[in-house]
Design an enzyme around this catalytic site. Structure first.
Site, short mmCIF file in Angstrom:
data_model
loop_
_atom_site.label_atom_id
_atom_site.label_comp_id
_atom_site.label_asym_id
_atom_site.label_seq_id
_atom_site.Cartn_x
_atom_site.Cartn_y
_atom_site.Cartn_z
N PRO A 28 0.83 -1.21 0.00
CA PRO A 28 0.00 0.00 0.00
C PRO A 28 0.86 1.26 0.00
CG PRO A 28 -0.69 -1.55 1.72
CD PRO A 28 0.62 -2.05 1.18
N GLU A 29 0.58 2.15 -0.92
CA GLU A 29 1.28 3.43 -0.99
C GLU A 29 0.37 4.50 -0.39
OE1 GLU A 29 4.28 4.09 -1.98
OE2 GLU A 29 4.92 2.29 -3.07
N HIS B 36 -5.30 -14.89 8.92
CA HIS B 36 -4.44 -13.70 9.04
C HIS B 36 -5.16 -12.49 9.63
CE1 HIS B 36 -1.45 -15.99 6.94
NE2 HIS B 36 -2.28 -16.21 5.93
N ARG C 281 1.52 -11.09 5.85
CA ARG C 281 2.98 -11.10 5.99
C ARG C 281 3.45 -10.47 7.30
NH1 ARG C 281 5.60 -9.42 0.38
NH2 ARG C 281 7.46 -10.06 1.53
N ARG D 240 23.38 18.76 -2.75
CA ARG D 240 23.19 17.31 -2.70
C ARG D 240 23.53 16.66 -4.03
NH1 ARG D 240 19.12 14.91 1.47
NH2 ARG D 240 18.81 16.66 2.89
#
Ligand SMILES: [Zn+2]
Length: 270
Positions: free
Chosen positions: A2-3, A91, A110, A151
């Site tokens: 999931p983002e 789960h 997981r 940077r």
């Protein structure tokens, strides 16, 4: 995994079913997820009313008077609001029972997700030091320009640095850089202010569109299979190495940068 858009979609889906509800019980079927679930979760949440469901980066916070339950979906986590009698599967690790007769169920095959506790008035270590939210007004091109001076790291790695801005995952970084016309391997300190302004706008655009798309799956939110997904047909570069750029027809290039697969167009991105 999931983002940010999936997490925000989850937040929007949960909020109407959870906000204002009293938590009547906590069932922990495992003592640990990615980390042990702190004792405060089961000790303090029952009897509390959920005052709000917030998102910070990819964390969700269920705010109550004594503190906030801090949730992360990890790689495979899912939160659903279900009737209390819904059978428990392998789960399904955590249930928060609510006075509506439903449960907020956390499922994570997981177990890279977590459920932690943030006492009221404090900031959890995991949330300390995070950069601004990409969709908030305090994230803009000037911030990127100012913080990138000197940077040498690739601009894509810079954009994915959670201390600079949170929640710009690999897919969205690649897509935003394409829209802004910036090559992902360019040194962050060598990108102009004007180009960073385009990049910040592109980040807001790609995330905003993904969230709007996620919104279309909300009607399925309460179904057991209702997990928001990506919209691959709309991706300009991510996952398209070797294919033709839809803008200029050149072959998209791929490389690994900072350990992450990256695809860009050598014609459109400089
Ligand atoms: Zn191109």
């Amino acid at each position: 995994m999931p983002e940010l858009p999936e997490v925000e979609t989850t937040r929007r889906g949960l909020a109407p079913h959870v906000e204002g509800r009293r938590i009547t019980g906590v069932v922990l079927r495992r003592p640990d997820l990615r980390w042990p679930v702190p004792a405060e979760v089961a000790a303090l949440l029952p009897g509390q009313t959920v005052l709000g469901v917030r998102r910070r980066a990819k964390y969700l916070l269920l705010d109550t008077a004594p503190g906030s339950a801090l949730l992360h979906l990890g790689m495979s986590g899912m939160l659903r609001v279900l009737p209390a009698a819904t059978p428990v599967e392998t789960h399904d690790h955590v249930d928060l029972a609510m006075d509506s007769g439903r449960v907020l169920r956390f499922t994570d095959p997981r177990r890279f997700g977590c459920l932690l506790w943030q006492p009221a008035g404090t900031t959890h270590d995991l949330l300390a030091g995070l950069g601004p939210e990409p969709l908030a007004d305090d994230f803009d091109g000037d911030l990127l320009f100012d913080r990138s001076r000197g940077r040498k790291a690739p601009v894509k790695a810079f954009l994915m640095d959670q201390a600079i801005v949170v929640g710009v995952g690999n897919i969205y970084a690649a897509e935003a850089l394409f829209r802004a016309g910036i090559a992902p391997g360019r040194a962050a300190g060598a990108v102009s202010r004007e180009r960073y302004r385009r990049l910040a706008a592109a980040v807001k655009q790609v995330l905003g569109q993904a969230i709007a798309r996620g919104g279309t799956t909300l009607r399925d939110f309460l179904s057991p299979d209702g997990a928001p997904g990506y919209f691959e047909q709309e991706l300009a570069v991510y996952g398209r190495e070797g294919e033709a750029c839809r803008t200029c027809d050149r072959r998209l290039r791929g490389a690994v940068m900072g350990g992450r697969a990256t695809v860009w167009c050598p014609g459109c991105q400089r």
